[in-house]
Design a protein around this motif. Sequence first.
Motif, PDB file in Angstrom:
ATOM      1  N   LEU A 116       0.841  -1.193   0.000  1.00  0.00           N
ATOM      2  CA  LEU A 116       0.000   0.000   0.000  1.00  0.00           C
ATOM      3  C   LEU A 116       0.876   1.242   0.000  1.00  0.00           C
ATOM      4  O   LEU A 116       1.996   1.215   0.507  1.00  0.00           O
ATOM      5  CB  LEU A 116      -0.866   0.049   1.260  1.00  0.00           C
ATOM      6  N   THR A 117       0.358   2.343  -0.524  1.00  0.00           N
ATOM      7  CA  THR A 117       1.066   3.606  -0.408  1.00  0.00           C
ATOM      8  C   THR A 117       0.420   4.419   0.711  1.00  0.00           C
ATOM      9  O   THR A 117      -0.755   4.226   1.049  1.00  0.00           O
ATOM     10  CB  THR A 117       1.010   4.423  -1.710  1.00  0.00           C
ATOM     11  N   LYS A 118       1.191   5.335   1.271  1.00  0.00           N
ATOM     12  CA  LYS A 118       0.693   6.138   2.385  1.00  0.00           C
ATOM     13  C   LYS A 118      -0.324   7.184   1.934  1.00  0.00           C
ATOM     14  O   LYS A 118      -0.860   7.919   2.771  1.00  0.00           O
ATOM     15  CB  LYS A 118       1.861   6.788   3.134  1.00  0.00           C
ATOM     16  N   ARG A 119      -0.594   7.251   0.641  1.00  0.00           N
ATOM     17  CA  ARG A 119      -1.651   8.123   0.144  1.00  0.00           C
ATOM     18  C   ARG A 119      -3.007   7.419   0.143  1.00  0.00           C
ATOM     19  O   ARG A 119      -4.013   8.006  -0.235  1.00  0.00           O
ATOM     20  CB  ARG A 119      -1.328   8.591  -1.276  1.00  0.00           C
ATOM     21  N   CYS A 120      -3.041   6.166   0.552  1.00  0.00           N
ATOM     22  CA  CYS A 120      -4.295   5.416   0.494  1.00  0.00           C
ATOM     23  C   CYS A 120      -5.303   5.952   1.511  1.00  0.00           C
ATOM     24  O   CYS A 120      -4.926   6.562   2.526  1.00  0.00           O
ATOM     25  CB  CYS A 120      -4.047   3.924   0.735  1.00  0.00           C
ATOM     26  N   ALA A 121      -6.570   5.715   1.247  1.00  0.00           N
ATOM     27  CA  ALA A 121      -7.625   6.126   2.170  1.00  0.00           C
ATOM     28  C   ALA A 121      -7.621   5.209   3.390  1.00  0.00           C
ATOM     29  O   ALA A 121      -7.208   4.046   3.293  1.00  0.00           O
ATOM     30  CB  ALA A 121      -8.978   6.061   1.468  1.00  0.00           C
ATOM     31  N   PRO A 122      -8.062   5.700   4.547  1.00  0.00           N
ATOM     32  CA  PRO A 122      -8.124   4.849   5.745  1.00  0.00           C
ATOM     33  C   PRO A 122      -8.904   3.565   5.514  1.00  0.00           C
ATOM     34  O   PRO A 122      -8.514   2.500   6.004  1.00  0.00           O
ATOM     35  CB  PRO A 122      -8.819   5.750   6.772  1.00  0.00           C
ATOM     36  N   GLU A 123      -9.984   3.663   4.742  1.00  0.00           N
ATOM     37  CA  GLU A 123     -10.807   2.487   4.475  1.00  0.00           C
ATOM     38  C   GLU A 123     -10.037   1.427   3.689  1.00  0.00           C
ATOM     39  O   GLU A 123     -10.211   0.232   3.908  1.00  0.00           O
ATOM     40  CB  GLU A 123     -12.078   2.882   3.704  1.00  0.00           C
ATOM     41  N   GLU A 124      -9.165   1.892   2.784  1.00  0.00           N
ATOM     42  CA  GLU A 124      -8.393   0.938   1.995  1.00  0.00           C
ATOM     43  C   GLU A 124      -7.368   0.226   2.872  1.00  0.00           C
ATOM     44  O   GLU A 124      -7.136  -0.974   2.724  1.00  0.00           O
ATOM     45  CB  GLU A 124      -7.680   1.633   0.831  1.00  0.00           C
ATOM     46  N   LEU A 125      -6.767   0.963   3.799  1.00  0.00           N
ATOM     47  CA  LEU A 125      -5.798   0.356   4.713  1.00  0.00           C
ATOM     48  C   LEU A 125      -6.466  -0.741   5.547  1.00  0.00           C
ATOM     49  O   LEU A 125      -5.946  -1.850   5.662  1.00  0.00           O
ATOM     50  CB  LEU A 125      -5.189   1.414   5.626  1.00  0.00           C
ATOM     51  N   LEU A 126      -7.616  -0.441   6.113  1.00  0.00           N
ATOM     52  CA  LEU A 126      -8.314  -1.431   6.939  1.00  0.00           C
ATOM     53  C   LEU A 126      -8.741  -2.636   6.099  1.00  0.00           C
ATOM     54  O   LEU A 126      -8.632  -3.784   6.550  1.00  0.00           O
ATOM     55  CB  LEU A 126      -9.538  -0.786   7.599  1.00  0.00           C
ATOM     56  N   HIS A 127      -9.195  -2.364   4.883  1.00  0.00           N
ATOM     57  CA  HIS A 127      -9.579  -3.458   3.990  1.00  0.00           C
ATOM     58  C   HIS A 127      -8.373  -4.338   3.676  1.00  0.00           C
ATOM     59  O   HIS A 127      -8.470  -5.579   3.697  1.00  0.00           O
ATOM     60  CB  HIS A 127     -10.171  -2.895   2.699  1.00  0.00           C
ATOM     61  N   ALA A 128      -7.231  -3.714   3.400  1.00  0.00           N
ATOM     62  CA  ALA A 128      -6.019  -4.472   3.070  1.00  0.00           C
ATOM     63  C   ALA A 128      -5.580  -5.328   4.255  1.00  0.00           C
ATOM     64  O   ALA A 128      -5.163  -6.476   4.078  1.00  0.00           O
ATOM     65  CB  ALA A 128      -4.898  -3.514   2.664  1.00  0.00           C
ATOM     66  N   VAL A 129      -5.662  -4.784   5.460  1.00  0.00           N
ATOM     67  CA  VAL A 129      -5.296  -5.537   6.655  1.00  0.00           C
ATOM     68  C   VAL A 129      -6.120  -6.809   6.756  1.00  0.00           C
ATOM     69  O   VAL A 129      -5.589  -7.911   6.984  1.00  0.00           O
ATOM     70  CB  VAL A 129      -5.472  -4.677   7.928  1.00  0.00           C
ATOM     71  N   HIS A 130      -7.422  -6.688   6.578  1.00  0.00           N
ATOM     72  CA  HIS A 130      -8.294  -7.855   6.703  1.00  0.00           C
ATOM     73  C   HIS A 130      -8.089  -8.840   5.550  1.00  0.00           C
ATOM     74  O   HIS A 130      -8.196 -10.058   5.750  1.00  0.00           O
ATOM     75  CB  HIS A 130      -9.753  -7.416   6.790  1.00  0.00           C
ATOM     76  N   GLU A 131      -7.777  -8.327   4.371  1.00  0.00           N
ATOM     77  CA  GLU A 131      -7.512  -9.202   3.229  1.00  0.00           C
ATOM     78  C   GLU A 131      -6.248 -10.034   3.468  1.00  0.00           C
ATOM     79  O   GLU A 131      -6.239 -11.250   3.260  1.00  0.00           O
ATOM     80  CB  GLU A 131      -7.350  -8.371   1.946  1.00  0.00           C
ATOM     81  N   VAL A 132      -5.187  -9.377   3.899  1.00  0.00           N
ATOM     82  CA  VAL A 132      -3.925 -10.079   4.131  1.00  0.00           C
ATOM     83  C   VAL A 132      -4.059 -11.039   5.317  1.00  0.00           C
ATOM     84  O   VAL A 132      -3.553 -12.165   5.288  1.00  0.00           O
ATOM     85  CB  VAL A 132      -2.775  -9.071   4.354  1.00  0.00           C
ATOM     86  N   TYR A 133      -4.765 -10.623   6.355  1.00  0.00           N
ATOM     87  CA  TYR A 133      -4.983 -11.500   7.507  1.00  0.00           C
ATOM     88  C   TYR A 133      -5.738 -12.760   7.090  1.00  0.00           C
ATOM     89  O   TYR A 133      -5.482 -13.856   7.604  1.00  0.00           O
ATOM     90  CB  TYR A 133      -5.767 -10.757   8.582  1.00  0.00           C
ATOM     91  N   ALA A 134      -6.644 -12.614   6.129  1.00  0.00           N
ATOM     92  CA  ALA A 134      -7.432 -13.750   5.654  1.00  0.00           C
ATOM     93  C   ALA A 134      -6.640 -14.677   4.739  1.00  0.00           C
ATOM     94  O   ALA A 134      -7.165 -15.683   4.263  1.00  0.00           O
ATOM     95  CB  ALA A 134      -8.683 -13.252   4.930  1.00  0.00           C
TER      96      ALA A 134
END
Length: 222
Positions: A116-134
Amino acid sequence: MSVAVRILLVDDHPLVRAGFHRLLQADEEIEIVAEADNGLEAFSYYKDLQPDLVLMDLSMPTDAESPETTTNINGGLEAIRRIISYDSNARVLVLTVMESEPFPAHVIQAGARGYLTKRCAPEELLHAVHEVYAGRSYLSESIRDKLGPTFGDASPLAKLTKRETQIFSLLAEGYSVSQVAEEMFLSPKTVRAHRTNILRKLELSNNSELVHLAIRYGIVQA
């Protein structure tokens, strides 16, 4: 209530860590179990705590003894490699300002599950966390848009090997050949040989052109 995703947060800037900590902890399904500010500390925490996911910057010191001038992508890449070598199932999600190739490719090759880049939206960060955790991978949409279908070939820097990319980055930051050699535990002769190959592959004539290319692709700031 579902089990929380236990996260190790790694970034060498305390204010940045604090911001991401607040954002992540706002999600009831996420727990920050530790924070680290360099690669060696991140690896140590990983071994001790076995977090579910590591969210880390790419540019940071390799260890706490490194002076600020050694903060570069090598710290993050080395931390990823150490963690993956220790646990091949580790879930690492990189959050960085580096958007251009070859960094996404090298990060994924090192074993990270997401970028992810640090320009991403907060929602994208949380989504990515759950995707990778899964157990799934996640590549930022901004990265996909920039690279297009030819991922890995979007910039001339993709021609470089991992070691050449590390040396390129250090040279672009103003390191001399002897300083690069000391940083990477190589001989000056080996570094000079790599520098020659880097200039040839990128069709450059000197360090000045190398720095300009690094600025163009966002590896160093002008």
